[in-house]
Design a protein around this motif. Structure first.
Motif, PDB file in Angstrom:
ATOM      1  N   LEU A 102       0.841  -1.206   0.000  1.00 34.00           N
ATOM      2  CA  LEU A 102       0.000   0.000   0.000  1.00 34.00           C
ATOM      3  C   LEU A 102       0.873   1.253   0.000  1.00 34.00           C
ATOM      4  N   ILE A 103       1.880   1.280   0.845  1.00 28.28           N
ATOM      5  CA  ILE A 103       2.796   2.430   0.890  1.00 28.28           C
ATOM      6  C   ILE A 103       3.434   2.640  -0.482  1.00 28.28           C
ATOM      7  N   GLN A 104       3.895   1.558  -1.076  1.00 23.18           N
ATOM      8  CA  GLN A 104       4.510   1.625  -2.395  1.00 23.18           C
ATOM      9  C   GLN A 104       3.522   2.164  -3.426  1.00 23.18           C
ATOM     10  N   GLY A 105       2.280   1.675  -3.383  1.00 26.63           N
ATOM     11  CA  GLY A 105       1.267   2.100  -4.347  1.00 26.63           C
ATOM     12  C   GLY A 105       0.904   3.570  -4.242  1.00 26.63           C
ATOM     13  N   VAL A 106       0.809   4.076  -3.002  1.00 25.83           N
ATOM     14  CA  VAL A 106       0.486   5.490  -2.805  1.00 25.83           C
ATOM     15  C   VAL A 106       1.653   6.370  -3.255  1.00 25.83           C
ATOM     16  N   LYS A 107       2.861   5.958  -2.903  1.00 28.07           N
ATOM     17  CA  LYS A 107       4.028   6.779  -3.233  1.00 28.07           C
ATOM     18  C   LYS A 107       4.323   6.817  -4.721  1.00 28.07           C
ATOM     19  N   ASN A 108       4.001   5.738  -5.446  1.00 28.06           N
ATOM     20  CA  ASN A 108       4.258   5.765  -6.900  1.00 28.06           C
ATOM     21  C   ASN A 108       3.043   6.218  -7.709  1.00 28.06           C
ATOM     22  N   GLY A 109       1.966   6.573  -7.011  1.00 23.96           N
ATOM     23  CA  GLY A 109       0.820   7.162  -7.678  1.00 23.96           C
ATOM     24  C   GLY A 109      -0.203   6.199  -8.230  1.00 23.96           C
ATOM     25  N   THR A 110      -0.038   4.895  -8.020  1.00 25.30           N
ATOM     26  CA  THR A 110      -1.026   3.944  -8.534  1.00 25.30           C
ATOM     27  C   THR A 110      -2.241   3.813  -7.621  1.00 25.30           C
ATOM     28  N   VAL A 111      -2.121   4.255  -6.372  1.00 24.92           N
ATOM     29  CA  VAL A 111      -3.240   4.256  -5.433  1.00 24.92           C
ATOM     30  C   VAL A 111      -3.507   5.696  -5.005  1.00 24.92           C
ATOM     31  N   SER A 112      -4.734   6.161  -5.218  1.00 27.15           N
ATOM     32  CA  SER A 112      -5.083   7.537  -4.866  1.00 27.15           C
ATOM     33  C   SER A 112      -5.240   7.693  -3.356  1.00 27.15           C
ATOM     34  N   PRO A 113      -4.731   8.780  -2.789  1.00 26.88           N
ATOM     35  CA  PRO A 113      -4.936   9.039  -1.361  1.00 26.88           C
ATOM     36  C   PRO A 113      -6.407   9.194  -0.982  1.00 26.88           C
ATOM     37  N   ASP A 114      -7.270   9.420  -1.967  1.00 27.06           N
ATOM     38  CA  ASP A 114      -8.701   9.545  -1.693  1.00 27.06           C
ATOM     39  C   ASP A 114      -9.400   8.194  -1.566  1.00 27.06           C
ATOM     40  N   ALA A 115      -8.694   7.130  -1.884  1.00 27.65           N
ATOM     41  CA  ALA A 115      -9.294   5.800  -1.900  1.00 27.65           C
ATOM     42  C   ALA A 115      -9.443   5.227  -0.490  1.00 27.65           C
ATOM     43  N   THR A 116     -10.314   4.223  -0.365  1.00 28.34           N
ATOM     44  CA  THR A 116     -10.430   3.421   0.855  1.00 28.34           C
ATOM     45  C   THR A 116      -9.718   2.099   0.606  1.00 28.34           C
ATOM     46  N   ALA A 117      -8.762   1.775   1.467  1.00 32.44           N
ATOM     47  CA  ALA A 117      -7.966   0.566   1.281  1.00 32.44           C
ATOM     48  C   ALA A 117      -7.984  -0.293   2.542  1.00 32.44           C
ATOM     49  N   VAL A 118      -8.133  -1.601   2.335  1.00 32.93           N
ATOM     50  CA  VAL A 118      -8.048  -2.574   3.423  1.00 32.93           C
ATOM     51  C   VAL A 118      -6.827  -3.453   3.196  1.00 32.93           C
ATOM     52  N   CYS A 119      -5.979  -3.539   4.204  1.00 31.92           N
ATOM     53  CA  CYS A 119      -4.830  -4.443   4.169  1.00 31.92           C
ATOM     54  C   CYS A 119      -5.123  -5.629   5.090  1.00 31.92           C
ATOM     55  N   VAL A 120      -5.050  -6.830   4.549  1.00 35.61           N
ATOM     56  CA  VAL A 120      -5.287  -8.017   5.368  1.00 35.61           C
ATOM     57  C   VAL A 120      -3.991  -8.380   6.090  1.00 35.61           C
ATOM     58  N   ILE A 121      -4.053  -8.397   7.419  1.00 34.83           N
ATOM     59  CA  ILE A 121      -2.895  -8.729   8.248  1.00 34.83           C
ATOM     60  C   ILE A 121      -3.068 -10.187   8.661  1.00 34.83           C
ATOM     61  N   THR A 122      -2.365 -11.061   7.973  1.00 35.88           N
ATOM     62  CA  THR A 122      -2.706 -12.478   7.973  1.00 35.88           C
ATOM     63  C   THR A 122      -2.117 -13.302   9.108  1.00 35.88           C
ATOM     64  N   GLY A 123      -1.059 -12.822   9.789  1.00 33.81           N
ATOM     65  CA  GLY A 123      -0.457 -13.648  10.816  1.00 33.81           C
ATOM     66  C   GLY A 123       0.325 -12.853  11.847  1.00 33.81           C
ATOM     67  N   THR A 124       0.408 -13.372  13.046  1.00 32.64           N
ATOM     68  CA  THR A 124       1.035 -12.679  14.160  1.00 32.64           C
ATOM     69  C   THR A 124       2.557 -12.670  14.066  1.00 32.64           C
ATOM     70  N   ALA A 125       3.144 -11.621  14.615  1.00 34.22           N
ATOM     71  CA  ALA A 125       4.606 -11.490  14.672  1.00 34.22           C
ATOM     72  C   ALA A 125       5.240 -12.586  15.506  1.00 34.22           C
ATOM     73  N   LEU A 126       4.487 -13.191  16.396  1.00 33.76           N
ATOM     74  CA  LEU A 126       5.037 -14.210  17.283  1.00 33.76           C
ATOM     75  C   LEU A 126       5.475 -15.462  16.537  1.00 33.76           C
ATOM     76  N   LYS A 127       5.044 -15.597  15.270  1.00 32.59           N
ATOM     77  CA  LYS A 127       5.461 -16.758  14.474  1.00 32.59           C
ATOM     78  C   LYS A 127       6.921 -16.663  14.033  1.00 32.59           C
ATOM     79  N   GLN A 128       7.456 -15.437  13.970  1.00 35.52           N
ATOM     80  CA  GLN A 128       8.835 -15.234  13.522  1.00 35.52           C
ATOM     81  C   GLN A 128       9.530 -14.225  14.433  1.00 35.52           C
TER      82      GLN A 128
END
Length: 416
Positions: free
Chosen positions: A359-385
């Protein structure tokens, strides 16, 4: 028979199969099987709303799954995880509507619990008593937990690249476990497909199992509900085999078919830059992804693969149909995203943080508009690694003696 699932259909040859037949891939051509529903009847008989869909697990949406008797449902409280609105990343990117779907809070610490709760329950309902899966770690732990809970005989083949913590968690939950050695992921795919025809043992590998990804439709239902009947503009999903992204896309399309929305999100598949076969295919406009990269050269273990099951056609279809994209992110981008998520109150493993990095990459390179609504799926806990957490955050360097004078000095130096 109760329920709205009416059969299985092959992606390749379009042959139909009984929904309750214990099959993996198509017996005729080896293609992937998809569950088909009577959506007109579902639309007529079911009102989808927060008021009439009760419960606090994904099983509140059981009418949208193949039918399973209540006595055969194996649940540990999976699904209905928080949709957390960003504070810090939103400020940094100047983007008001960023959300994190926090599946680190699942029973075994990863989004895999959705799929295995459904797949094990369905297997019990149709009389299957044993099976196996391949895993990079998280799927193995989930399969092990739900199999043990359901009295199911399970074998997990866990790849040698998985962290020691992930390997140990599989054993902790009780499944028979073997470490899988291989030269490339194409070799694994061939083995798994041959296992269908030559061994006759029911598989729970994503897509080879036709039921598991049906549970991932609940991403669409939950997010739709949590956003008050709205659909996001973008959904960023880390992709290994891609069952989460494909299932979510199917769920959004069902919402549209049921007349609940006329909007669909752009689906964004996220992989490590070191093995981003989907990105390479997408850049060429290809509908099939080939082998690419080295999965051993990234910290994003759960989504590191140099080739997809059956060419990744389903994931690429979802990307093209939705107007989405496939992105690759570096380990440094992932570590930055882990630190940002930490400030947001979410401890994510590297593969999960990859969605935020994209998402950060997409916003910074202009492919994702700052006006958009975006959901990032956080799939697993940090405790696994845990080692990756140390790479992202480091160890505390400040020391203080156990006396009030020392404490006062450090408080003053930190301007607290």
């Amino acid at each position: 028979m109760d329920g709205y699932a009416i059969g299985l259909v092959c992606d390749k040859c379009q042959k139909d199969y009984d929904i309750r037949q214990a099959v993996n891939t198509c017996p005729s051509c080896g293609g992937l099987l998809e569950t088909v529903y009577d959506l007109p009847r579902l639309k007529k008989e079911i009102v989808f709303s927060k008021l009439q869909t009760t419960g606090n697990t994904m099983w509140r949406y059981k009418d949208f799954f193949p039918y399973i008797e209540e006595k055969n449902i194996v649940s540990l409280g999976e699904g209905c995880t928080p949709l957390v609105k960003s504070i810090y990343l939103s400020r940094e990117l100047g983007m008001e509507n960023i959300y994190f779907k926090n599946d680190t809070m699942m029973p075994t610490g990863s989004f895999k619990d959705r799929g295995f709760s459904l797949a094990i329950s369905f297997a019990k309902d149709i009389g299957v008593k044993k099976g196996f899966t391949y895993s990079s770690g998280n799927a193995g732990a989930s399969f092990s937990a739900y199999s043990s809970r359901g009295g199911f005989h399970a074998l997990v083949l866990v790849e040698y690249l998985a962290s020691d913590t992930k390997k140990a968690m599989i054993k902790l939950y009780g499944a028979q476990t073997a470490i899988l050695d291989f030269e490339n992921f194409g070799q694994i795919s061939v083995m798994l497909e041959k296992a269908v025809s030559q061994l006759g043992l029911y598989q729970f590998v994503n897509f080879i199992n036709p039921i598991r990804h049906e549970a991932m439709k609940t991403y669409a239902y939950e997010i739709f509900d949590q956003l008050g009947g709205l659909v996001p503009d973008y959904m960023f999903h880390p992709v290994g085999t891609g069952g989460g992204l494909w299932g979510a896309w199917k769920g959004y399309n069902e919402l549209k078919a049921l007349g609940l929305t006329d909007q669909l999100p752009k689906m964004v598949a996220v992989q490590p830059e070191t093995s981003c076969h989907l990105k390479k295919a997408f850049q060429k406009g290809a509908r099939v992804a080939g082998q690419y990269g080295d999965p051993a050269k990234t910290i994003a273990q759960s989504i590191a693969a140099d080739s997809p099951i059956q060419g990744g056609t389903r994931v690429l279809d979802a990307i093209y149909q939705s107007g989405g994209m496939a992105l690759g992110v570096s380990d440094q981008e992932i570590l930055t995203a882990m630190r940002i998520l930490g400030k947001e109150g979410i401890g994510a493993e590297p593969s999960s943080a990859a969605a935020v990095a994209a998402l950060i990459q997409g916003v910074k390179n202009g492919t994702v508009s700052p006006d958009a609504t975006a959901v990032c799926v956080i799939t697993g806990t940090a405790l696994k690694q845990s080692r990756a957490v140390e790479m992202a955050a480091g160890q505390p360097q400040l020391q203080v003696d156990a006396d009030i004078g020392s404490l006062a000095k450090i408080i003053d130096s930190l301007h607290i």
